[in-house]
Design a protein around this motif. Structure first.
Motif, PDB file in Angstrom:
ATOM      1  N   LEU A  19      13.774 -60.800 -10.483  1.00 32.10           N
ATOM      2  CA  LEU A  19      15.071 -60.217 -10.151  1.00 32.10           C
ATOM      3  C   LEU A  19      15.376 -59.028 -11.058  1.00 32.10           C
ATOM      4  N   ARG A  20      15.153 -59.192 -12.357  1.00 36.58           N
ATOM      5  CA  ARG A  20      15.410 -58.094 -13.287  1.00 36.58           C
ATOM      6  C   ARG A  20      14.566 -56.868 -12.950  1.00 36.58           C
ATOM      7  N   ALA A  21      13.292 -57.111 -12.648  1.00 34.61           N
ATOM      8  CA  ALA A  21      12.396 -55.993 -12.342  1.00 34.61           C
ATOM      9  C   ALA A  21      12.830 -55.282 -11.061  1.00 34.61           C
ATOM     10  N   ASP A  22      13.163 -56.049 -10.034  1.00 34.33           N
ATOM     11  CA  ASP A  22      13.563 -55.451  -8.755  1.00 34.33           C
ATOM     12  C   ASP A  22      14.872 -54.684  -8.875  1.00 34.33           C
ATOM     13  N   VAL A  23      15.833 -55.277  -9.565  1.00 32.94           N
ATOM     14  CA  VAL A  23      17.142 -54.628  -9.687  1.00 32.94           C
ATOM     15  C   VAL A  23      17.043 -53.373 -10.558  1.00 32.94           C
ATOM     16  N   SER A  24      16.290 -53.451 -11.636  1.00 35.23           N
ATOM     17  CA  SER A  24      16.121 -52.289 -12.503  1.00 35.23           C
ATOM     18  C   SER A  24      15.464 -51.136 -11.746  1.00 35.23           C
ATOM     19  N   ALA A  25      14.384 -51.443 -11.030  1.00 37.24           N
ATOM     20  CA  ALA A  25      13.687 -50.399 -10.277  1.00 37.24           C
ATOM     21  C   ALA A  25      14.565 -49.850  -9.158  1.00 37.24           C
ATOM     22  N   GLY A  26      15.255 -50.748  -8.448  1.00 37.45           N
ATOM     23  CA  GLY A  26      16.036 -50.319  -7.295  1.00 37.45           C
ATOM     24  C   GLY A  26      17.267 -49.512  -7.643  1.00 37.45           C
ATOM     25  N   LEU A  27      17.959 -49.905  -8.713  1.00 34.58           N
ATOM     26  CA  LEU A  27      19.202 -49.219  -9.066  1.00 34.58           C
ATOM     27  C   LEU A  27      18.973 -47.917  -9.817  1.00 34.58           C
ATOM     28  N   THR A  28      17.750 -47.689 -10.276  1.00 40.15           N
ATOM     29  CA  THR A  28      17.447 -46.430 -10.967  1.00 40.15           C
ATOM     30  C   THR A  28      16.655 -45.474 -10.090  1.00 40.15           C
ATOM     31  N   GLY A 228      24.749 -60.792 -14.979  1.00 41.40           N
ATOM     32  CA  GLY A 228      25.961 -60.393 -15.688  1.00 41.40           C
ATOM     33  C   GLY A 228      26.477 -59.030 -15.281  1.00 41.40           C
ATOM     34  N   ALA A 229      26.322 -58.680 -14.007  1.00 39.57           N
ATOM     35  CA  ALA A 229      26.822 -57.395 -13.516  1.00 39.57           C
ATOM     36  C   ALA A 229      28.291 -57.521 -13.118  1.00 39.57           C
ATOM     37  N   ASP A 230      28.938 -56.371 -12.932  1.00 42.95           N
ATOM     38  CA  ASP A 230      30.347 -56.391 -12.545  1.00 42.95           C
ATOM     39  C   ASP A 230      30.582 -55.638 -11.235  1.00 42.95           C
ATOM     40  N   PHE A 231      29.624 -55.786 -10.291  1.00 43.04           N
ATOM     41  CA  PHE A 231      29.851 -55.247  -8.952  1.00 43.04           C
ATOM     42  C   PHE A 231      31.138 -55.830  -8.369  1.00 43.04           C
ATOM     43  N   VAL A 232      31.891 -55.017  -7.685  1.00 50.89           N
ATOM     44  CA  VAL A 232      33.000 -55.485  -6.856  1.00 50.89           C
ATOM     45  C   VAL A 232      32.506 -55.398  -5.417  1.00 50.89           C
ATOM     46  N   PRO A 233      32.058 -56.505  -4.830  1.00 50.39           N
ATOM     47  CA  PRO A 233      31.440 -56.444  -3.496  1.00 50.39           C
ATOM     48  C   PRO A 233      32.306 -55.758  -2.448  1.00 50.39           C
ATOM     49  N   GLU A 234      33.617 -55.984  -2.535  1.00 50.90           N
ATOM     50  CA  GLU A 234      34.523 -55.401  -1.549  1.00 50.90           C
ATOM     51  C   GLU A 234      34.602 -53.868  -1.666  1.00 50.90           C
ATOM     52  N   GLY A 257      34.159 -44.838  -2.542  1.00 55.88           N
ATOM     53  CA  GLY A 257      34.654 -44.077  -3.685  1.00 55.88           C
ATOM     54  C   GLY A 257      33.629 -44.034  -4.806  1.00 55.88           C
ATOM     55  N   ARG A 258      33.931 -43.213  -5.816  1.00 57.63           N
ATOM     56  CA  ARG A 258      33.065 -43.143  -6.994  1.00 57.63           C
ATOM     57  C   ARG A 258      33.304 -44.376  -7.845  1.00 57.63           C
ATOM     58  N   GLN A 259      32.225 -44.950  -8.349  1.00 59.14           N
ATOM     59  CA  GLN A 259      32.379 -46.140  -9.189  1.00 59.14           C
ATOM     60  C   GLN A 259      31.213 -46.274 -10.155  1.00 59.14           C
ATOM     61  N   GLU A 260      31.447 -47.090 -11.165  1.00 55.59           N
ATOM     62  CA  GLU A 260      30.455 -47.336 -12.208  1.00 55.59           C
ATOM     63  C   GLU A 260      30.267 -48.837 -12.342  1.00 55.59           C
ATOM     64  N   VAL A 261      29.014 -49.276 -12.380  1.00 52.82           N
ATOM     65  CA  VAL A 261      28.694 -50.703 -12.450  1.00 52.82           C
ATOM     66  C   VAL A 261      27.846 -50.955 -13.691  1.00 52.82           C
ATOM     67  N   ARG A 262      28.197 -52.000 -14.415  1.00 47.40           N
ATOM     68  CA  ARG A 262      27.453 -52.388 -15.616  1.00 47.40           C
ATOM     69  C   ARG A 262      26.631 -53.630 -15.309  1.00 47.40           C
ATOM     70  N   VAL A 263      25.339 -53.599 -15.639  1.00 45.98           N
ATOM     71  CA  VAL A 263      24.451 -54.762 -15.498  1.00 45.98           C
ATOM     72  C   VAL A 263      24.021 -55.156 -16.905  1.00 45.98           C
ATOM     73  N   GLU A 264      24.706 -56.148 -17.469  1.00 44.67           N
ATOM     74  CA  GLU A 264      24.517 -56.483 -18.877  1.00 44.67           C
ATOM     75  C   GLU A 264      23.096 -56.921 -19.207  1.00 44.67           C
ATOM     76  N   ALA A 265      22.488 -57.757 -18.360  1.00 46.48           N
ATOM     77  CA  ALA A 265      21.152 -58.281 -18.663  1.00 46.48           C
ATOM     78  C   ALA A 265      20.103 -57.181 -18.733  1.00 46.48           C
ATOM     79  N   LEU A 266      20.395 -56.041 -18.120  1.00 39.85           N
ATOM     80  CA  LEU A 266      19.451 -54.919 -18.134  1.00 39.85           C
ATOM     81  C   LEU A 266      19.905 -53.809 -19.078  1.00 39.85           C
ATOM     82  N   ASP A 267      21.074 -53.999 -19.716  1.00 30.36           N
ATOM     83  CA  ASP A 267      21.658 -52.937 -20.535  1.00 30.36           C
ATOM     84  C   ASP A 267      21.677 -51.634 -19.741  1.00 30.36           C
ATOM     85  N   LEU A 268      22.190 -51.745 -18.517  1.00 33.62           N
ATOM     86  CA  LEU A 268      22.115 -50.644 -17.566  1.00 33.62           C
ATOM     87  C   LEU A 268      23.498 -50.332 -16.998  1.00 33.62           C
ATOM     88  N   THR A 269      23.854 -49.070 -16.981  1.00 31.60           N
ATOM     89  CA  THR A 269      25.062 -48.608 -16.322  1.00 31.60           C
ATOM     90  C   THR A 269      24.653 -47.761 -15.118  1.00 31.60           C
TER      91      THR A 269
END
Length: 337
Positions: A19-28, A228-234, A257-269
């Motif tokens: 999951l970490r590998a897929d999310v890191s690759a996909g979101l970047t 540990g991400a903070d996506f707001v699905p809605e 709209g413009r938004q910023e999401v933090r994924v804590e386990a990946l130290d990724l914004t």
């Protein structure tokens, strides 16, 4: 009821690592992507079962109709003693195969990534078929094919059109990997959706009740819970579009709209622009000749091809090619009467 243990080939730490590998690759990446397999926590599995009952979503009904009409032929053609079902889910359609295979079937091996959902489905099958050895396996069937237990005269079922979630190169690799596990008396039963009117296809992936939209957004909830991400699905809109060149449906999530999401386990914004779209699934649709060509390229000989009366969906029975095949069956369009 017989008690059994789920064979855990997909250990929690492996699942987290994937999951970490897929999310890191996909979101970047650009454009952003997420693999569809992460829809399926327990809630995602429940939502997909609900989708299969929607009026707009025809594939499950069409595949069930083909199985109801042709399961006896499939059973006679294979004489299967072991049924391995990849991506087993709730096992509702499986019962048609189990009934047709009858007393000759010795073992049923359901394979899925969702352990608790798999346990519930396997327990129900075991209760309904007390003479059958039920051996559930929690695994990523794209990674653990060689470790999944088989048996004599094995029939591997990959139903529901899930093969369409892979791009062509992935399909070839996956079908070839299944082929490598098959002996001369084994077979593959493949469910695949067929090309049809664009409006019907889009409706099937964008229902009026919004169940598919919730299913699509569930991938964000999985990432929130597991990483540990903070996506707001809605804050993301569900989108389904038809790609006529690749002949597949794409499901996307569009940022409201413009938004910023933090994924804590990946130290990724991760930053999303207004209306930026992130692809979460493809669902390829097939023409019969394309299916035949892809199976042939992966080392199979066609032994049967069936559709529903409207030609919406297909089931293909394929056997591993022999070194010196002299008689390959040509698939004719067989329809349910």
């Amino acid at each position: 009821m017989k008690l059994f243990e789920i064979a855990q080939f997909l250990k929690p730490e492996e699942l987290d690592e994937a999951l970490r590998a897929d999310v890191s690759a996909g979101l970047t990446s650009q454009p952003k992507t997420l693999p569809p397999k992460w829809f399926y926590d327990d809630r995602g599995s429940e939502l997909f079962t609900e989708i299969t009952r929607l009026e707009e979503y025809y594939p499950t009904r069409r595949e069930r109709a083909i199985l109801a009409a042709r399961a006896g032929e499939i059973a006679s053609a294979t004489g299967a003693r072991t049924l391995v079902e990849l991506g087993a889910g709730s096992g509702e359609k499986t019962r048609l195969l189990l009934d047709a295979l009858g007393a000759s079937l010795e073992a049923y091996v359901p394979v899925d990534v969702s352990g608790e959902y798999l346990r519930d489905a396997a327990e129900k099958i075991a209760a309904e078929y007390p003479a059958l050895a039920v051996r559930p396996v929690a695994a990523d069937y794209e990674r653990h094919l060689s470790r999944i237990p088989g048996g004599p005269r094995k029939l591997v079922a990959f139903l529901g059109g899930t093969i369409g979630n892979m791009v062509p190169q992935e399909r070839h690799g996956f079908l070839s990997a299944i082929r490598a596990t098959l002996g001369p008396d084994d077979a593959l039963l493949l469910g695949a959706d067929l090309v049809k009117d664009e409006k019907r296809l889009v409706r099937a992936y964008d229902d009026e009740r919004g169940v598919t939209a919730e299913f699509n957004r569930n991938v964000l909830r999985v990432i929130n819970a597991r990483l540990g991400a903070d996506f707001v699905p809605e804050a993301f809109e569900h989108v389904a579009v038809w790609d006529p060149d690749d002949e597949w449906i794409e499901m996307r999530l569009r940022s409201r709209g413009r938004q910023e999401v933090r994924v804590e386990a990946l130290d990724l914004t991760v930053r999303f622009a207004d209306a930026e779209e992130m692809r979460t699934e493809i669902s390829a649709k097939f023409r019969p000749e394309r299916l035949e060509a892809e199976l042939d390229a992966a080392g199979y000989t066609l032994a049967g091809f069936w559709t529903d009366p409207d030609g919406d969906f297909s089931l293909t029975l394929a056997r591993p090619q022999k070194d010196h095949d002299s008689e390959e069956m040509s698939p004719g369009r067989l329809t349910v009467g």
